[in-house]
Write a protein that holds these residues in place. Sequence first.
Motif, mmCIF file in Angstrom:
data_model
loop_
_atom_site.group_PDB
_atom_site.id
_atom_site.type_symbol
_atom_site.label_atom_id
_atom_site.label_comp_id
_atom_site.label_asym_id
_atom_site.label_seq_id
_atom_site.Cartn_x
_atom_site.Cartn_y
_atom_site.Cartn_z
ATOM 1 N N ILE A 653 -5.832 4.995 -6.995
ATOM 2 C CA ILE A 653 -4.527 5.604 -6.790
ATOM 3 C C ILE A 653 -3.948 6.018 -8.132
ATOM 4 C CG2 ILE A 653 -4.065 4.290 -4.680
ATOM 5 C CD1 ILE A 653 -2.322 2.417 -6.311
ATOM 6 N N PRO A 658 3.208 9.010 -5.261
ATOM 7 C CA PRO A 658 3.088 8.433 -3.920
ATOM 8 C C PRO A 658 2.467 9.375 -2.909
ATOM 9 C CG PRO A 658 5.383 8.945 -4.459
ATOM 10 C CD PRO A 658 4.613 9.074 -5.722
ATOM 11 N N GLN A 659 2.704 10.681 -3.027
ATOM 12 C CA GLN A 659 2.162 11.604 -2.039
ATOM 13 C C GLN A 659 0.643 11.743 -2.150
ATOM 14 O OE1 GLN A 659 3.913 12.856 0.451
ATOM 15 N NE2 GLN A 659 5.671 11.713 -0.367
ATOM 16 N N GLN A 660 0.092 11.396 -3.326
ATOM 17 C CA GLN A 660 -1.359 11.497 -3.516
ATOM 18 C C GLN A 660 -2.069 10.171 -3.261
ATOM 19 O OE1 GLN A 660 -2.297 13.206 -7.350
ATOM 20 N NE2 GLN A 660 -0.542 14.592 -7.274
ATOM 21 N N ASN A 661 -1.306 9.124 -2.994
ATOM 22 C CA ASN A 661 -1.894 7.794 -2.873
ATOM 23 C C ASN A 661 -2.010 7.313 -1.440
ATOM 24 O OD1 ASN A 661 -2.067 7.720 -5.630
ATOM 25 N ND2 ASN A 661 -0.117 6.655 -5.911
ATOM 26 N N ARG A 662 -1.814 8.187 -0.512
ATOM 27 C CA ARG A 662 -1.880 7.770 0.893
ATOM 28 C C ARG A 662 -3.334 7.700 1.352
ATOM 29 N NH1 ARG A 662 2.772 7.377 3.407
ATOM 30 N NH2 ARG A 662 4.660 8.257 2.473
ATOM 31 N N LEU A 663 -3.634 6.636 2.070
ATOM 32 C CA LEU A 663 -4.962 6.404 2.602
ATOM 33 C C LEU A 663 -4.900 6.555 4.113
ATOM 34 C CD1 LEU A 663 -7.858 5.560 1.859
ATOM 35 C CD2 LEU A 663 -7.153 3.190 2.162
ATOM 36 N N SER A 695 -1.268 7.134 8.333
ATOM 37 C CA SER A 695 -1.132 7.213 6.882
ATOM 38 C C SER A 695 -0.583 5.899 6.336
ATOM 39 C CB SER A 695 -0.203 8.371 6.510
ATOM 40 O OG SER A 695 -0.033 8.427 5.110
ATOM 41 N N TRP A 696 -1.233 5.382 5.275
ATOM 42 C CA TRP A 696 -0.833 4.118 4.648
ATOM 43 C C TRP A 696 -0.830 4.304 3.138
ATOM 44 C CZ3 TRP A 696 -4.902 0.074 3.185
ATOM 45 C CH2 TRP A 696 -4.309 -1.026 2.553
ATOM 46 N N GLU A 697 0.232 3.807 2.478
ATOM 47 C CA GLU A 697 0.338 3.905 1.028
ATOM 48 C C GLU A 697 0.109 2.513 0.437
ATOM 49 O OE1 GLU A 697 3.609 4.989 -2.436
ATOM 50 O OE2 GLU A 697 3.956 5.669 -0.373
ATOM 51 N N ILE A 699 -1.026 -0.491 -2.433
ATOM 52 C CA ILE A 699 -0.860 -0.783 -3.848
ATOM 53 C C ILE A 699 -2.165 -1.403 -4.336
ATOM 54 C CG2 ILE A 699 1.632 -1.086 -3.652
ATOM 55 C CD1 ILE A 699 1.172 -4.108 -3.701
#
Length: 728
Positions: A653, A658-663, A695-697, A699
């Motif tokens: 990540i 945050p918009q690029q880190n969604r799984l 969609s899940w963000e 850490i």
Amino acid sequence: MRTHRKIFCLRCLKILSVLSGLLALCYACLPKPDLLPPDLEYSRTVLDRDGHVIFLTTTSDGMLRLPATLGQIAPEMLEATLEMEDRRFFSHPGVDGRSLLRAGWGVLSGKKLGGGSTLTMQLSRLRWGLQTRSAWGKCVQMFRAIQLERHYSKKEIAAAYFTIAPYGGNVEGVRAASFRWCGKDASELTRREAASLSAIPQSPTARRPRTAGNALLAVAQARLMTRLRANHGESPNELDGEFNLVPNAIPREAPHLARRRLREDHGSLTVTTSLDLTQQHVVEQSIRDFLSRWNSKGLRNASAILLHAPTGEIRASVGSADFHNVDISGQVDGTRAPRSPGSTLKPFIYALALDAGLIQPQTLLDDAPRRFAGYNPENSDHQFLGPIAASEALRRSRNIPAIELANRLPGGGLESFLRSSGVNLPQRSLGLALAIGATEMRLEDLAKLYAELAHPAQGRLSPEACWLTLDALRCEEPAAPIGLSCKTGTSNGFRDAWACGVMGDWVICVWVGHFNGRGMPGLFAHETAAPLLWQTVTRLKLTARPSEESRPPDVVRVPVCAVSGDLAGTLCSNRRDGWFIGGVSPITTCKVHQKSGDAVVEVWPADRLEQFRNAGFPRANSRQPVDEGPHRTNTIASPPRIVSPQSALTYYIQENAPQQNRLLLEANSGPDTRQIHWFADRRYLGASAPAEPLSWEPIVGDYEVQAMDDAGRVSSTHISVRLAVGNR
């Protein structure tokens, strides 16, 4: 008186003796010169596998010049040249006194009695560029001739003459002249050809061969032929004067490969290749005929390569349809130009999977919508066939099964295999899209890969896996040659169409398209490249041993269930023969057919049952429906199958993005499931419909991701999330 005369004679003898001694000493002390000019430049030649010249270059000053030895020249040429120039060549010391006297008497009497120059004198004139019309020039010429004879043998002198003698135009030396004026090697010259060539050096400009014939050359060669026939006790032949030498094309066969070999071996005058000129011509003609049929549709270029798999030798190589055609960029070598290979890499995925024990030919693979870590591939026809046998999936070039198999391959998979094969790939990882040609590859490299299928001698693919792969690729089309295994590939945008075939020990790969990358909608490989491949294989008359004869002993025939593809169990009534690799192939007995009371039922996992239904042939509507007879189709209460994220992978990540880190979380499930609930380390993340992503963000950390359906069935996978390098 007598005493004085005797003393005078003795003195004369002493003087002559001293002079002879001085001459002998001078002769012995003559320095050794180079036989040929030290800066003499030669044309370079490329030979085929039989030693024939197939490509001849010009020198930097535009000359055709080849070094010669007497062993490279037909005896008829030496005989004709000596008859024309110097009959006593092997007996004089470089200067022939009799010839000089005859020539001198001819000058005094005004009669043409021939020149006095020997072959060695002529070599001296050419070697040092002498002007020999003056008395001084003639003396220098004779001195140089004697000097050459002092240090070199007659054969060496004759060979040097045959290297630099002028034969008209930009041609020097008999070997170059033979190619230019006779269209053959100097060792193959006939007596008539030798006589005609031998007459040229006396007047190379006036007697130069011409397309319309040369009367001066015809007269000279006729006179020489009459003398040669007389030497052999033959009568004159009036046809000797009618024979004409004409300009022939300079050998320029296989120009792309020949030029490349000359660049690679730039220090050698002669470069040998493994080309078979007969096969080269067949492949070239096949391409010309094919393109003549497709020219009206805008297809104007093609390339092809023929390999002998056991030796790895290139027997034919066609870089483009026309080397000299600027409109198609004909000088580009299509066998070396990187292009997108389409589906031609799929056979190696299956061969690797067979070797890894992941599948056997009848193993069912899923041809259904799948997502691989955000990669959502499709089949070329935008349809899905549901569960399909591995061999059938390969034969029909299905994308989803190939990608799924590539995802399961151990040891770096397809990409590692290609890199270890010497294929020039980008440094970055290519991912699963490599399975369907998401890279660039050269036709020559592709042919070498297929040679491993035909002759697996390097140990990277087993003979058993290669045989099974080629067996799955047997061409069944009526127009295809019997025994040919082939695979086609069409690149994205219809820019490239490929076909690779294996016929016994032979591999042939063809490409059709445009070097400028222009696409042709509808340019499907099975309609263009495949027919070109079939036609070429047929014309080459390639053959293969029957499949059963070439089968490795560890490939065994076993009964398999025609429904599930696994080993047939006692309840499987519909059976067929299948191939297994002993000790490698997965040995799974069919579990689809199960006993339910007195009846035998088909029991499928829920996701497979859904695939059948989506593909348009649900199992409930098979030959023995659920509601009719003792056979019926049931479903297994199986948990959701997590598609994304993939197990044991590390996801990276970006900090403050945050918009690029969604799984994306996605799972497939049975038809009775309405929602799938997602957890990360037992923390509830939300719910989604089957096959729909959530969609899940996340850490940074390690997670156990769980998917639970409505009925409480749970599946899980473990992943790691890390901060991308450079963002710490």
